[in-house]
Scaffold this active site. Structure first.
Site, mmCIF file in Angstrom:
data_model
loop_
_atom_site.group_PDB
_atom_site.id
_atom_site.type_symbol
_atom_site.label_atom_id
_atom_site.label_comp_id
_atom_site.label_asym_id
_atom_site.label_seq_id
_atom_site.Cartn_x
_atom_site.Cartn_y
_atom_site.Cartn_z
ATOM 1 N N ASP A 9 0.788 -1.249 0.000
ATOM 2 C CA ASP A 9 0.000 0.000 0.000
ATOM 3 C C ASP A 9 0.825 1.307 0.000
ATOM 4 O O ASP A 9 0.506 2.231 0.778
ATOM 5 C CB ASP A 9 -0.960 0.009 1.198
ATOM 6 C CG ASP A 9 -1.981 -1.134 1.171
ATOM 7 O OD1 ASP A 9 -1.961 -1.919 0.211
ATOM 8 O OD2 ASP A 9 -2.773 -1.234 2.124
ATOM 9 N N ASP A 47 -4.540 -0.747 -1.793
ATOM 10 C CA ASP A 47 -5.816 -0.593 -1.092
ATOM 11 C C ASP A 47 -6.778 0.042 -2.102
ATOM 12 O O ASP A 47 -6.436 1.057 -2.720
ATOM 13 C CB ASP A 47 -5.570 0.324 0.120
ATOM 14 C CG ASP A 47 -6.502 0.065 1.286
ATOM 15 O OD1 ASP A 47 -6.787 -1.098 1.601
ATOM 16 O OD2 ASP A 47 -6.944 1.063 1.905
ATOM 17 N N HIS A 49 -10.753 0.813 -2.571
ATOM 18 C CA HIS A 49 -12.118 0.805 -2.040
ATOM 19 C C HIS A 49 -13.105 1.476 -2.992
ATOM 20 O O HIS A 49 -12.795 2.533 -3.567
ATOM 21 C CB HIS A 49 -12.173 1.570 -0.716
ATOM 22 C CG HIS A 49 -11.284 1.027 0.355
ATOM 23 N ND1 HIS A 49 -11.287 -0.287 0.735
ATOM 24 C CD2 HIS A 49 -10.351 1.639 1.148
ATOM 25 C CE1 HIS A 49 -10.398 -0.467 1.711
ATOM 26 N NE2 HIS A 49 -9.813 0.685 1.971
ATOM 27 N N HIS A 53 -17.375 3.110 0.938
ATOM 28 C CA HIS A 53 -16.961 1.840 1.547
ATOM 29 C C HIS A 53 -17.353 1.810 3.030
ATOM 30 O O HIS A 53 -17.332 2.847 3.699
ATOM 31 C CB HIS A 53 -15.439 1.680 1.397
ATOM 32 C CG HIS A 53 -14.941 0.324 1.765
ATOM 33 N ND1 HIS A 53 -14.265 0.079 2.942
ATOM 34 C CD2 HIS A 53 -15.032 -0.863 1.123
ATOM 35 C CE1 HIS A 53 -13.953 -1.212 2.987
ATOM 36 N NE2 HIS A 53 -14.406 -1.806 1.898
ATOM 37 N N HIS A 82 -10.531 7.078 1.830
ATOM 38 C CA HIS A 82 -9.165 6.940 1.300
ATOM 39 C C HIS A 82 -9.133 5.870 0.219
ATOM 40 O O HIS A 82 -9.967 4.967 0.209
ATOM 41 C CB HIS A 82 -8.185 6.575 2.432
ATOM 42 C CG HIS A 82 -8.444 5.209 3.003
ATOM 43 N ND1 HIS A 82 -9.425 4.968 3.944
ATOM 44 C CD2 HIS A 82 -7.893 4.000 2.734
ATOM 45 C CE1 HIS A 82 -9.454 3.687 4.223
ATOM 46 N NE2 HIS A 82 -8.536 3.065 3.503
ATOM 47 N N LYS A 106 -7.032 -4.946 -2.929
ATOM 48 C CA LYS A 106 -7.786 -5.490 -1.790
ATOM 49 C C LYS A 106 -8.699 -4.419 -1.227
ATOM 50 O O LYS A 106 -8.446 -3.227 -1.413
ATOM 51 C CB LYS A 106 -6.819 -6.011 -0.722
ATOM 52 C CG LYS A 106 -5.902 -4.922 -0.200
ATOM 53 C CD LYS A 106 -4.932 -5.462 0.820
ATOM 54 C CE LYS A 106 -4.039 -4.361 1.349
ATOM 55 N NZ LYS A 106 -4.746 -3.281 2.044
ATOM 56 N N CYS A 151 -1.971 -2.746 7.690
ATOM 57 C CA CYS A 151 -1.899 -3.694 6.575
ATOM 58 C C CYS A 151 -0.630 -4.532 6.578
ATOM 59 O O CYS A 151 -0.673 -5.716 6.213
ATOM 60 C CB CYS A 151 -2.124 -2.960 5.263
ATOM 61 S SG CYS A 151 -3.840 -2.384 5.140
HETATM 62 C C1 VGL Z 1 -4.586 0.690 5.733
HETATM 63 C C2 VGL Z 1 -6.148 1.597 7.135
HETATM 64 C C3 VGL Z 1 -7.126 1.485 6.165
HETATM 65 C C4 VGL Z 1 -3.167 0.271 5.515
HETATM 66 C C5 VGL Z 1 -5.547 0.552 4.749
HETATM 67 O O1 VGL Z 1 -2.727 0.170 4.352
HETATM 68 O O2 VGL Z 1 -2.462 0.027 6.536
HETATM 69 N N1 VGL Z 1 -4.903 1.193 6.917
HETATM 70 N N2 VGL Z 1 -6.809 0.963 4.971
HETATM 71 ZN ZN ZN Z 2 -8.242 1.032 3.424
#
Ligand code: VGL
Ligand code: ZN
Length: 197
Positions: A9, A47, A49, A53, A82, A106, A151
């Site tokens: 990410d 990431d 979404h 979401h 985000h 994901k 993550c």
């Molecule tokens: C993440 C919070 C929400 C991450 C992703 O990549 O750590 N954290 N979505």
């Molecule tokens: Zn996320």
């Protein structure tokens, strides 16, 4: 033994100026780019979404970012909007090398979040990454990226549970650190048998 680098990410929304900025998130881009040359396989996660979401506070009237809520699959932190699919925030940091073998997205199901690159937050729905790695004969993983305590943490623990040999390079990760989440993540990774380097 085939050894893969999994880059978690490294996207604009997790870098300074982004919607869910992780302090120093951009500092790890250059070290990660250099590391890529040392591995036989490189996998990026993204990431990804849909708008509205269920992990977004904005989808829960009366809730604010970083509040907790109860989902059918358990407790869930509510985040600022985000990494919405197709937006600039969801794009990789402009300097990140993207000459990777696989980009795994994901968190694309509206009703369930996915911190881990292996299972969504119900800890049951697979992303398919296990099958990909096994099919390629990859047994050893090094994880880097954002965020250490979400993550990266959940991906590392799941990978170890699945039987992969897992190292997290903490120098190439940065954390959100919400209410002690970094310390808890480090403990959980140690308990799962992850090597912290
Ligand atoms: C993440 C919070 C929400 C991450 C992703 O990549 O750590 N954290 N979505
Ligand atoms: Zn996320």
């Amino acid at each position: 033994m085939t050894h893969a680098l999994i880059v978690i990410d490294v996207q604009n929304d997790f870098c300074p100026g982004g919607a869910l900025a992780v302090s120093g998130g951009d500092e790890i881009v250059a070290p990660i780019n250099s590391l890529m040359d040392e591995f036989e396989a490189v996998i990026l996660t993204q990431d990804w979404h849909p708008a509205e979401h269920s992990s977004f506070a904005s989808s829960h009237p009366g809730k604010n970012p970083f509040d907790m809520t109860q989902m059918p699959y358990g407790p869930q932190v509510l985040w600022p909007d985000h990494c919405v699919q197709g937006t600039q925030g969801a794009a990789f940091h402009v300097d990140l090398r993207t000459d990777a073998d696989l980009i795994l997205r994901k968190g694309f199901r509206g009703s369930i979040d996915s911190y881990s690159a292996f299972f969504e937050n119900d800890q049951k729905t697979p992303t398919g990454l296990k099958g990909y790695l096994e099919t390629r004969g990859i047994e050893k993983l090094t994880l880097v990226g954002l965020a250490t305590d979400f993550c990266v943490h959940f991906s590392a623990v799941d990978a170890a549970k699945l039987g992969f040999d897992v190292t997290v390079r903490q120098d190439a990760c940065r954390a959100i650190d919400l209410d002690g989440s970094l310390d808890a993540a480090i403990q959980a990774m140690r308990d799962a048998g992850v090597t912290l380097a």
